[in-house]
Design a protein around this motif. Sequence first.
Motif, short mmCIF file in Angstrom:
data_model
loop_
_atom_site.label_atom_id
_atom_site.label_comp_id
_atom_site.label_asym_id
_atom_site.label_seq_id
_atom_site.Cartn_x
_atom_site.Cartn_y
_atom_site.Cartn_z
N GLU A 196 22.67 -12.80 -17.99
CA GLU A 196 23.95 -13.44 -18.29
C GLU A 196 23.74 -14.90 -18.66
OE1 GLU A 196 27.10 -12.96 -15.50
OE2 GLU A 196 26.46 -10.95 -14.92
N ASP A 216 25.36 -18.78 -18.89
CA ASP A 216 26.32 -19.57 -18.11
C ASP A 216 27.60 -19.83 -18.90
OD1 ASP A 216 24.48 -19.65 -16.07
OD2 ASP A 216 23.68 -21.61 -16.66
N ASP A 217 27.41 -20.14 -20.20
CA ASP A 217 28.56 -20.45 -21.04
C ASP A 217 28.15 -20.32 -22.50
OD1 ASP A 217 27.08 -22.83 -21.61
OD2 ASP A 217 28.08 -23.88 -19.97
N HIS A 258 25.08 -22.43 -23.50
CA HIS A 258 23.84 -21.90 -22.93
C HIS A 258 23.24 -20.83 -23.84
CE1 HIS A 258 21.77 -19.60 -19.40
NE2 HIS A 258 20.90 -20.29 -20.10
#
Length: 431
Positions: free
Chosen positions: A36, A38-39, A42
């Motif tokens: 995944e 972070d944002d 990223h």
Amino acid sequence: MTADSTHFTTRAVHAGRTRETATSRATPIFLTAGFEFDDFDHAADHFGTGAGFGYTRTGNPTVRTVERQLAALESGADAVLVASGQAAVVTAFLTVAGAGDHIVSSTHIYEGTRGLLVDNLARLGIEATFIDDIHDPETWRAAIRPNTRALFAESIANARNDILDIAAVSAVADEAAIPLIVDNTLATPYLVRPLEHGAAIVVHSASKFLAGHGSVLGGVIIDDGRFDAARHGHNAPHLVLPGRGDVPSVAARHGGNARIAYARESVAPRFGASPSPLNAFLIGQGVETLGLRVERQSRNALEIARWLEAQEEVESVDYAGLPSHPDHAEAVRYLHGGFGSIFTFTLRGGLPAARRFIESVEVFVHMTHIGDVRSLVLHPGTTSHAQRSPEEREILGVRPGTLRLSIGIEDVSDLIGDLSQVLAATEAAIA
């Protein structure tokens, strides 16, 4: 105390671990396809710079830990772990060569690698020249062309135990500003580290000694980190020219690590050679005991080779640890801690004797593998070298009565006892 200042067996246990990839004492297994972000930024940064982990095909913390471990053991700058030894060889070749290029190879190499060069890379426009007299630097030098992109050989050849004069051949490669690629599978970094003798790239089938347990497949490419764009760039334009969209060249972004970075970014993931994190973990676990195993296997092998050489039923033993081997002096020069554990010997009874031997062993295991903790036996003439002509097999020291042994870690008296009962039965049958 730095990793470089510790001894081999200490590095095997501790090298590669960083808090970036592991805070637990044992390397965690990141068994996941992706990671995944972070944002938004990223994700963009990862795809722009390659930093961090986004998808296991292009990078995984478990895999990265093992890559660092293996690079440290081979005295390399960095490593790329791939799905098999064959994947390591093809990734190394495609990192340095493309259509219209040429590779000079020892003829004393694993038959799968020879087939790769002759059958597969030839279809992609990469030509290969094979040389038999690998001990003569002038033979290597004479085979180099303007479009030659690498020299390739094995540190200990399968199956005749030919020992490569790494320093001499790497000097020839250096003159031509091309890399010497050494398959160090049979020797392992415990016995010799080719990068310390001038080689540029080392490959391994990690399925063999590195893992040691015969449970998984894997391969690794390790680079010396000494790529010089000014000196080597004319033989590697793909590393020094800007990429698509005017992206800075690989050399501009990675400097001396340009070759291994290209393998990591453009070859291994695009050709789908990425390893399973679980396999990487098991390879890393095996590597921790590499020195202990290879020391024991080599000691067993030397005792067995000496015993076989004294048997009336045995015509010859091709083991570099014996003074009778033509490359024994080179073996003493390059191999430290033992002479390896894989060698061939030839029975006087030819093919019938070899068949009887294979079908009579009880401790030795009959299978196509090497570097296992178990002792293994194979008949090269009808298996690994079956596609070679009789004349080619003779050059390689593979005759009808030739058998290949991979010596394991069992008690050597049990191994000799197994061989003794087989040879006694063979002698009785021939009589």
